[in-house]
Design a protein around this motif. Structure first.
Motif, short mmCIF file in Angstrom:
data_model
loop_
_atom_site.label_atom_id
_atom_site.label_comp_id
_atom_site.label_asym_id
_atom_site.label_seq_id
_atom_site.Cartn_x
_atom_site.Cartn_y
_atom_site.Cartn_z
N PRO A 1 0.30 7.13 4.67
CA PRO A 1 1.03 7.02 3.54
C PRO A 1 2.17 8.15 3.16
N TYR A 2 1.99 9.42 3.69
CA TYR A 2 2.98 10.67 3.54
C TYR A 2 3.84 10.96 4.52
N SER A 3 3.93 10.11 5.60
CA SER A 3 4.87 10.11 6.54
C SER A 3 6.20 9.29 6.19
N ASN A 4 6.81 9.81 5.16
CA ASN A 4 7.60 9.00 4.49
C ASN A 4 8.81 8.41 5.58
N ARG A 5 9.32 9.49 6.49
CA ARG A 5 10.48 8.95 7.36
C ARG A 5 9.88 8.00 8.32
N ALA A 6 8.58 8.15 8.91
CA ALA A 6 8.03 7.22 9.68
C ALA A 6 8.06 5.84 9.07
N HIS B 1 18.67 9.82 -1.69
CA HIS B 1 18.92 9.04 -2.93
C HIS B 1 20.17 8.31 -2.89
N GLU B 2 21.19 8.69 -2.48
CA GLU B 2 22.58 7.83 -2.79
C GLU B 2 22.35 6.50 -1.62
N LYS B 3 21.73 6.88 -0.50
CA LYS B 3 21.52 5.68 0.34
C LYS B 3 20.40 4.53 -0.53
N SER B 4 19.81 4.98 -1.14
CA SER B 4 18.72 4.07 -1.88
C SER B 4 19.41 3.25 -3.06
N ARG C 1 12.95 2.45 -1.94
CA ARG C 1 11.93 3.47 -2.03
C ARG C 1 11.83 4.35 -1.05
N GLY C 2 11.92 3.73 0.12
CA GLY C 2 11.86 4.52 1.35
C GLY C 2 12.73 5.83 1.26
N TYR C 3 14.16 5.26 0.94
CA TYR C 3 15.30 6.35 1.09
C TYR C 3 15.04 7.38 0.23
N VAL D 1 0.75 -1.17 -0.03
CA VAL D 1 -0.13 0.18 0.08
C VAL D 1 0.98 1.27 -0.18
N LEU D 2 1.98 1.30 0.78
CA LEU D 2 2.73 2.48 1.04
C LEU D 2 3.68 2.67 -0.17
N ILE D 3 3.93 1.76 -1.20
CA ILE D 3 4.86 1.95 -2.13
C ILE D 3 4.18 2.86 -3.24
N GLY D 4 4.55 2.97 -4.53
CA GLY D 4 3.83 3.59 -5.72
C GLY D 4 2.39 3.40 -5.75
#
Length: 758
Positions: free
Chosen positions: A64-69, A103-106, A95-97, A14-17
């Motif tokens: 779904p928009y609390s990406n850090r959490a 982005h580099e961490k992803s 995707r979370g990073y 659900v939380l992905i794209g």
């Protein structure tokens, strides 16, 4: 597979794209988070404290928009041992990073995922790891590199051509690593899977532009030819001067108000980001081409922003106040108060939401400030978002009590609709003397509500959608009334928001029926409308969000700026501008004017910032995901050589700013030809709030201008002949004469050369 990982996978899918498209499925399992407001929430400090508390309650993995959490939740779970579970986990951590902007961490997580499924091809037999899903993650790996390149080139080393489509000149990336790697990944993906999706072909063309390698380096079968981006006509280029002016606010998606808040003659800017950890920014126009940051001085900087805002003088003291709208798209996590911000006239604002009686706790991002009952005071309609997972959020209609307070009369007026209202518009479409409503429903048919005040002497609305012949587009977003053909009747524009990047890309590959187009409803003058979008030249696969209208070339015909996109980082879709051709249609002037910004177009507003007689444009460019921030833009209009008339209104019986009043400007040219230009006093579209002045371009050949103002409450009609054009005038209700106001100094902006930012 363990029960723990089965449960985690369901959440993550659900939380992905796909979560954007399946919004509400997860939240439907939970009750709305509602915390009643008390007197402690009074004032800016009280509201700020209340919203800080709400941030702690809603910044959770279920949002779904609390990406850090969401990312922290995944990392705390830890990497599983089972190969299939591990692959899913790696994909979602990557995707979370990316979602939080790291982005580099992803990159290593994407690489490990792709290596795992490449070395163990039997993993694709798992329904979670289908070949289509693997291709999707591959495309995200590419866009993570492209976003890395945008941060390095467009954010840190910003120029006035950064991220302007088609990318060329100073927009080409000087640090090519990100775009080069993105292109390499996409070419490999398309070579292995030629049918991997037209959305990947679109992004391939964009990243090739960023490298300065378009069109020659793209294989013929994947090339979108340059002629697809050619315009219907040439116009002067509009340069982004936000950095020079000091208004390049770096935020996520949000709203904007363009208005002269301190009555010094120059329009100021108030803007916002949508997350509760972002703050409202107030930029005061210094009258010399620069703005000062008054966020702290005004008190507004203490407050979290909102996804949209608009302005109007709710208490009739002659000063424009601001309404901030919160909770849009958040469903059950968005049961947040809006903020009514009273302008104190000394550069400060106060949050009067509690005392004014605007205590609704619903997700929203759209509202209208109009005098719906013709009593001389602005009322407030709020279109709330009732979704399948968060149902009971009816629209509200706060009627002014005439003392700075409001009473919600939505139920008795018949507008307490439970729809997914993403936009609303208001105007007297039937010219019967009262203001009607249009609601854009993102999950159903749009709605036209006729105000029955004139017929019944009571504020009630009748649903005339069917009889008016209003229908699509379904899944719509921004909307507005405007008289695009200058016949004295208010027409309706409503944009599609299909969120289909593949359908958008298919359009450029020859499949022009892939998505639903916007609608342009021409008012027939008999209570019905006809959708003329095809003959108007607007059959384009718009995915529009923040949008508004104005007269960009001062020819007397209303044009449109359409902000585009949706949360997916791959939605690198150019903002669009359409110039009215004066013959019932529109020209695409996006490329010629330099408007094709690839970042996410949110709040859009028009005003004459530099006093040179034409309308400039401010637009919010950040996205929804926490790492998708970007500089806002201020487009300096280069077309000031043509003629104009700028009209401010001061109501007596009508509200102080004359909202809802109508102007008829009659223009005679040197050949004796006469035409009429029709305008109303309004802030414009449903996502962005333009200056409360009637700005009318008059064209290049003018020898005489006559003016008629029609006031809605008193019914007064004022008429003058030989009004001086290329001037700013003030018209007071019931006055015998108008006043030509002070001519303020104009200014110009320096070049962007040498400006580097982050």
């Amino acid at each position: 597979m363990s029960k723990k990982w089965l449960f985690l996978t369901v959440i993550l899918v659900v939380l992905i794209g796909a979560g954007w498209f399946l919004k509400g499925k997860l939240l439907g399992k939970n009750k709305d988070i509602v915390v009643p407001m008390t007197e402690k929430a009074r004032g800016i400090d009280g509201m700020a404290a209340y919203l800080a508390h709400m941030q702690t309650l809603t910044d959770i993995p279920a949002n779904p928009y609390s990406n850090r959490a969401n990312l922290d939740h995944l990392l705390k779970r830890g990497e599983p041992e089972n190969a299939a579970d591990k692959a899913v986990w790696l994909a979602f951590v990557a995707r979370g990073y990316m979602n939080v902007g790291e982005h580099e961490k992803s990159f290593p997580y994407y690489e490990r995922f792709l290596e795992l499924v490449r070395n163990q091809p039997d993993l694709t037999e798992d329904s979670r790891l289908s070949p289509k899903f693997v291709d999707y993650i591959n495309s995200l790996y590419a866009i993570a590199h492209m976003r890395y390149g945008e941060v390095a080139n467009c954010l840190k080393n910003h120029t006035d051509e950064s991220c302007i489509f088609p990318i060329r000149g100073k927009g080409i990336h000087n640090e090519p690593f990100g775009a080069e790697k993105a292109k390499e990944i996409l070419l490999d993906l398309l070579n292995r899977h030629p049918n991997a999706g037209s959305e990947n072909i679109w992004v391939l063309n964009v990243v090739s532009m960023a490298l300065g390698q378009y069109p020659d380096s793209i294989p013929e079968q994947w090339l979108i030819p340059p002629y697809m981006f050619e315009n219907d006509k040439e116009i002067p280029r509009y340069n982004d001067v936000a950095h020079q002016a000091g208004v390049a606010f770096n935020s996520l998606s949000g709203g904007v108000c363009f208005e002269d808040f301190d009555l010094d003659g120059y329009p100021d800017i108030i803007t916002s980001g949508w997350q509760l950890y972002e703050r409202i920014a107030y930029f005061h126009n210094n009258g010399d081409g620069t703005f000062s940051d008054w966020s702290k001085k005004s008190g507004l900087g203490k407050l979290p922003g909102g996804l949209n805002m608009l302005h109007g003088d709710y208490n009739n003291d002659g000063l424009s106040d601001v309404l901030v709208l919160r909770g849009g798209w958040f469903m059950g996590m968005g049961c947040l108060p809006n903020s009514l911000l009273r302008n104190n006239g000394d550069g400060t604002f106060e949050d009067v939401t509690y005392d004014a009686g605007l205590l609704g706790l619903h997700p929203t991002q759209n509202a209208r400030m109009e005098d719906f009952n013709n009593d001389g005071w602005l009322d407030i309609f709020i279109g709330n978002e009732s979704s399948k997972s968060s149902k009971h959020h009816p629209c509200e209609l706060y009627v002014s009590n005439g003392d700075g307070t409001f009473t919600d009369k939505a139920e008795e007026a018949g507008v307490d609709l439970e729809v997914y209202a993403k936009g609303s518009a208001s105007a007297d479409y039937d010219n019967d003397g009262d203001v009607d409503l249009f609601i854009s429903d993102n999950e159903g048919s749009n709605i036209l509500l006729k105000n029955m005040l004139t017929e019944t002497d009571e504020l009630t609305f009748e649903d005339v959608t069917e009889s008016a012949d209003i229908n699509g587009p379904y899944g719509s977003f921004p909307c507005w009334f405007f008289d695009y053909n200058n016949d004295g009747l208010e027409d309706i524009f409503v944009a599609s928001f299909h969120r289909n990047l593949k359908g958008f890309a298919d359009y450029f590959l020859g499949n022009k029926q892939a998505v639903e187009y916007p609608a342009l409803y021409r008012n027939n003058g008999d209570g019905t409308f006809t959708d003329v979008v095809a003959e108007a030249g607007l059959q384009y696969p718009l995915i529009a969000m923040g949008s508004n209208y104005g007269d960009i070339n001062n020819d007397g015909w209303l044009d449109m700026y359409l902000g585009t996109g949706f949360p997916d980082y791959r939605a690198l879709i150019p903002n669009m501008v359409y110039e009215n051709n004066g013959n019932g249609g529109f020209y695409d002037v996006t490329t010629a004017g330099g408007f094709g910004h690839l970042q996410k177009g949110h709040g859009v507003a028009f005003a004459d910032v530099d006093m040179d007689g034409d309308q400039d444009i401010y637009a919010v460019m950040g996205g929804a995901l926490q790492g998708d921030f970007f500089w806002n833009v201020l487009y300096d209009n280069p077309t000031s050589a043509t003629n104009y008339l700028s009209i401010a209104l001061k109501g007596d019986e009508t509200n102080s700013k004359g909202v809802g009043a109508k102007a008829v400007i009659t223009v005679t040219n040197s050949a004796g030809k006469v035409r009429s230009i029709y305008r109303k006093m309004t802030t414009g579209g449903s996502f962005g709030s333009s200056e409360l002045r009637i700005h009318a371009g008059l064209g290049s050949d003018v020898v005489r201008v006559d003016l008629k103002i029609i006031w809605p409450v008193s019914g007064t009609t004022q008429e003058w002949t030989n009004v001086p054009f290329n001037s700013r005038i003030l018209v007071e209700e019931n006055a015998k004469e108008y006043t030509v106001t002070e001519i303020l100094p104009t200014f110009t902006y320096p070049s962007m050369e040498g400006h580097h930012h982050m």
